[in-house]
Write an enzyme that holds these catalytic residues in place. Structure first.
Site, PDB file in Angstrom:
ATOM      1  N   ASP A 125       5.357   7.890   3.747  1.00 33.27           N
ATOM      2  CA  ASP A 125       4.301   7.503   4.676  1.00 33.27           C
ATOM      3  C   ASP A 125       4.567   6.173   5.368  1.00 33.27           C
ATOM      4  OD1 ASP A 125       2.641   9.716   4.391  1.00 33.27           O
ATOM      5  OD2 ASP A 125       1.974   8.997   2.442  1.00 33.27           O
ATOM      6  N   HIS A 169       5.092   5.270  -5.595  1.00 33.52           N
ATOM      7  CA  HIS A 169       4.972   6.713  -5.748  1.00 33.52           C
ATOM      8  C   HIS A 169       4.878   7.042  -7.221  1.00 33.52           C
ATOM      9  CE1 HIS A 169       5.773  10.997  -5.404  1.00 33.52           C
ATOM     10  NE2 HIS A 169       5.371  10.861  -4.170  1.00 33.52           N
TER      11      HIS A 169
HETATM   12  N1  ACO Z   1       1.000  -2.221  -3.667  1.00 33.83           N
HETATM   13  C1  ACO Z   1       0.860  -3.112  -4.695  1.00 33.83           C
HETATM   14  N2  ACO Z   1       0.884  -2.769  -6.006  1.00 33.83           N
HETATM   15  C2  ACO Z   1       1.043  -1.472  -6.296  1.00 33.83           C
HETATM   16  C3  ACO Z   1       1.204  -0.498  -5.292  1.00 33.83           C
HETATM   17  C4  ACO Z   1       1.183  -0.913  -3.942  1.00 33.83           C
HETATM   18  N3  ACO Z   1       1.328  -0.022  -2.955  1.00 33.83           N
HETATM   19  N4  ACO Z   1       1.352   0.707  -5.878  1.00 33.83           N
HETATM   20  C5  ACO Z   1       1.284   0.511  -7.206  1.00 33.83           C
HETATM   21  N5  ACO Z   1       1.105  -0.817  -7.461  1.00 33.83           N
HETATM   22  C6  ACO Z   1       1.047  -1.458  -8.771  1.00 33.83           C
HETATM   23  C7  ACO Z   1      -0.333  -1.311  -9.419  1.00 33.83           C
HETATM   24  O1  ACO Z   1      -1.185  -2.373  -9.086  1.00 33.83           O
HETATM   25  C8  ACO Z   1       0.026  -1.265 -10.879  1.00 33.83           C
HETATM   26  O2  ACO Z   1       0.304  -2.591 -11.275  1.00 33.83           O
HETATM   27  P1  ACO Z   1       0.066  -3.064 -12.815  1.00 33.83           P
HETATM   28  O3  ACO Z   1       0.837  -2.107 -13.677  1.00 33.83           O
HETATM   29  O4  ACO Z   1       0.604  -4.457 -12.847  1.00 33.83           O
HETATM   30  O5  ACO Z   1      -1.418  -2.962 -13.044  1.00 33.83           O
HETATM   31  C9  ACO Z   1       1.368  -0.509 -10.898  1.00 33.83           C
HETATM   32  O6  ACO Z   1       1.961  -0.752  -9.627  1.00 33.83           O
HETATM   33  C10 ACO Z   1       1.230   0.991 -11.119  1.00 33.83           C
HETATM   34  O7  ACO Z   1       0.265   1.470 -10.203  1.00 33.83           O
HETATM   35  P2  ACO Z   1      -0.494   2.842 -10.392  1.00 33.83           P
HETATM   36  O8  ACO Z   1      -1.622   2.900  -9.436  1.00 33.83           O
HETATM   37  O9  ACO Z   1      -0.811   3.041 -11.854  1.00 33.83           O
HETATM   38  O10 ACO Z   1       0.656   3.847 -10.020  1.00 33.83           O
HETATM   39  P3  ACO Z   1       0.435   5.348  -9.661  1.00 33.83           P
HETATM   40  O11 ACO Z   1       1.674   6.055 -10.007  1.00 33.83           O
HETATM   41  O12 ACO Z   1      -0.826   5.834 -10.256  1.00 33.83           O
HETATM   42  O13 ACO Z   1       0.183   5.267  -8.071  1.00 33.83           O
HETATM   43  C11 ACO Z   1       0.335   5.424  -5.749  1.00 33.83           C
HETATM   44  C12 ACO Z   1       0.975   5.773  -7.107  1.00 33.83           C
HETATM   45  C13 ACO Z   1      -1.126   5.929  -5.744  1.00 33.83           C
HETATM   46  C14 ACO Z   1       1.092   6.123  -4.660  1.00 33.83           C
HETATM   47  C15 ACO Z   1       0.361   3.890  -5.570  1.00 33.83           C
HETATM   48  O14 ACO Z   1       1.683   3.420  -5.597  1.00 33.83           O
HETATM   49  C16 ACO Z   1      -0.338   3.447  -4.284  1.00 33.83           C
HETATM   50  O15 ACO Z   1      -1.555   3.251  -4.286  1.00 33.83           O
HETATM   51  N6  ACO Z   1       0.429   3.292  -3.148  1.00 33.83           N
HETATM   52  C17 ACO Z   1      -0.152   2.941  -1.873  1.00 33.83           C
HETATM   53  C18 ACO Z   1      -0.705   4.187  -1.193  1.00 33.83           C
HETATM   54  C19 ACO Z   1       0.397   5.111  -0.717  1.00 33.83           C
HETATM   55  O16 ACO Z   1       1.342   4.699  -0.067  1.00 33.83           O
HETATM   56  N7  ACO Z   1       0.205   6.413  -0.985  1.00 33.83           N
HETATM   57  C20 ACO Z   1       1.134   7.458  -0.535  1.00 33.83           C
HETATM   58  C21 ACO Z   1       1.871   8.028  -1.703  1.00 33.83           C
HETATM   59  S1  ACO Z   1       3.029   9.226  -1.167  1.00 33.83           S
HETATM   60  C22 ACO Z   1       2.075  10.583  -0.808  1.00 33.83           C
HETATM   61  O17 ACO Z   1       1.110  10.867  -1.444  1.00 33.83           O
HETATM   62  C23 ACO Z   1       2.463  11.351   0.296  1.00 33.83           C
END
Ligand code: ACO
Length: 426
Positions: A361, A304
């Site tokens: 979620d 998140h």
């Molecule tokens: N699985 C694996 N790795 C992940 C995940 C994940 N679900 N989420 C983040 N990471 C990693 C990224 O690869 C990145 O790694 P790095 O720094 O080594 O390159 C790091 O964590 C940061 O990721 P970002 O994408 O920059 O984090 P951001 O805050 O932008 O993203 C998000 C948040 C979009 C929710 C992300 O965690 C994700 O894609 N999760 C999966 C989708 C999800 O569950 N979305 C629902 C969110 S809650 C809602 O909107 C209701």
């Protein structure tokens, strides 16, 4: 005295006022930065940027705190109803008993959808995703209810109309997609009862309202009702900043919510768990793939932007799952896979170091499955829940004395000026 931050660049010093929130949050106000220095700020994804001042929702991502209008989410999920939370978010305070009665009456009065809208539904291809249908239908409401003036009374009527009709539109899209008879709303039912009845009642199989299911749906909707400046809410505010009408702004929010990184994650989680259940992937494969930098796969329902410890909504929804399991003796194989995945991922160094915990979620899909909601309707249920939040944020932005058309800048990295080359010389 306003505290000031100092920025020094090329021998000049700029003083930037510090803004403080009621929970001690601090920000540097850069609204005069470009005017004074010619500089802009660059913040892809806006992770460090506050877009507005708001008194609607407070989140503390480090401590796992979520409050609507000051009330903790745990108390609202325990004691309130979605209808009351909607009133709270939109009006800023809890209603009296007369006010909630009046609000319920308005919700009932506005619950029918213009019959002509059915022709729209029937024109969508059967395989259309319900989020696309919902976004189009909400936008279309403006054509059916065009007399929208910028007066308190007109806005209140529009708000209630939208809150009420979204439920009818969602149920209609479900019934029509199955080729079943549309069920109309009934004044005797509460908000959630009506939604369930319109979705699941049929002339051959009457639907029996179960109070635990109604309560689970209430909790689901309450937990989704607002989440401050997330992707879809920012879309609503940004579109609304052009002074577009409420229906079009909400339609933009629905589109933004659809994406699997945002609200669409609840559907994506179940699809991922189903893949594991069908042996197309193992739990450890999923964890391995999620950790592989060269693989775009992400563990859906994990991570998140704001919560860096736990998502307080996940704790509540997981408890609801337990209640259901006990009451209905539910045996959902996906729940076991989800728990196994959570256990492995939350003990894995990669997930710990990246602060990746299950978000709402991850378990909300399991609850929706228990209620009987089909997977492709999950994000629609999220949209119904988020509607009061979008509306309250839209209303707040309309009354904001600091309101400006949303128009970010950019750092251009393209070609410098060059002359046009005629086609025969290229
Ligand atoms: N699985 C694996 N790795 C992940 C995940 C994940 N679900 N989420 C983040 N990471 C990693 C990224 O690869 C990145 O790694 P790095 O720094 O080594 O390159 C790091 O964590 C940061 O990721 P970002 O994408 O920059 O984090 P951001 O805050 O932008 O993203 C998000 C948040 C979009 C929710 C992300 O965690 C994700 O894609 N999760 C999966 C989708 C999800 O569950 N979305 C629902 C969110 S809650 C809602 O909107 C209701």
């Amino acid at each position: 005295m306003t505290e000031l931050a100092t920025l020094s660049y090329k021998g000049k010093t700029y003083l930037l006022p510090i803004v403080k929130g009621s929970e001690g949050e601090e920000a540097i106000n850069i609204s005069k930065l470009r005017e004074q220095s010619g500089l802009i700020t660059l913040d892809p994804g806006f992770a460090n940027t506050g877009s507005c001042r708001s008194d609607i929702t407070f989140m503390d991502g480090e401590k796992g705190v979520l409050r609507y209008r000051g009330y903790p989410i745990e108390q609202l999920a325990e004691h309130s109803s979605f209808r009351e939370v909607a009133y709270l978010l939109i009006n800023g305070r809890l209603p009296t008993s007369d006010e909630i009665k009046h609000f319920s009456k308005l919700l009932n009065d506005h619950s029918l959808v213009h019959e002509d809208m059915r022709t729209f539904f029937e024109s969508f291809p059967r395989a259309s995703h319900p989020m696309g249908i919902l976004s189009s239908m909400v936008n279309a409401l403006k054509s059916f209810y065009p007399y929208l003036e910028n007066t308190e009374e007109s806005i209140n009527a529009t708000v209630t109309r939208l809150l009420s009709k979204i439920r009818t539109l969602a149920a209609m899209s479900y019934k029509i997609s199955r080729g079943h008879k549309v069920i109309y709303p009934k004044a005797k039912f509460s908000y959630c009862e009506n939604l369930l009845n319109m979705m699941f009642h049929s002339p051959v199989n009457p639907y029996t309202i179960d109070k635990d299911i109604v309560q689970a749906l209430n909790v689901f909707l309450i937990l989704h009702a607002d989440h401050e400046q997330n992707c879809s809410t920012s879309a609503v505010r940004m579109v609304g900043s052009g002074k577009v009408n409420l229906y079009a702004s909400i339609s933009a929010g629905i589109s933004a919510l659809w994406g699997p990184l945002h609200g669409g994650a609840n559907q994506a989680v179940i699809e991922m768990l189903e893949k594991i259940s069908k042996n197309e992937m193992t739990v450890s494969d999923a964890v391995k793939k999620a950790k592989d930098k060269n693989d775009p796969f992400r563990l859906m329902g994990f991570g998140h932007r704001v919560y860096k410890t736990y998502d307080p909504r996940t704790t509540i929804i997981k408890k609801k799952c337990d209640t259901f399991i006990q009451k209905f003796g539910v045996k959902d194989p996906l729940l076991n896979i989800a728990m196994e995945l959570e256990d492995i991922a939350t003990h894995d160094d990669y997930f710990i170091e990246h602060n990746l915990y299950p978000n709402i979620d991850f378990y909300s899909g399991i609850i929706l499955r228990m209620i009987g909601i089909p997977t492709n309707m999950f994000t629609v249920m999220f949209a119904i829940g988020r509607l009061p939040g979008w509306i309250s944020q839209w209303k707040e932005s309309m009354d904001d004395p600091e309101w400006r058309l949303n128009r970010p800048r950019q750092i251009y990295i393209g070609h410098k000026k060059r002359d046009y080359v005629p086609i025969n010389e290229r």
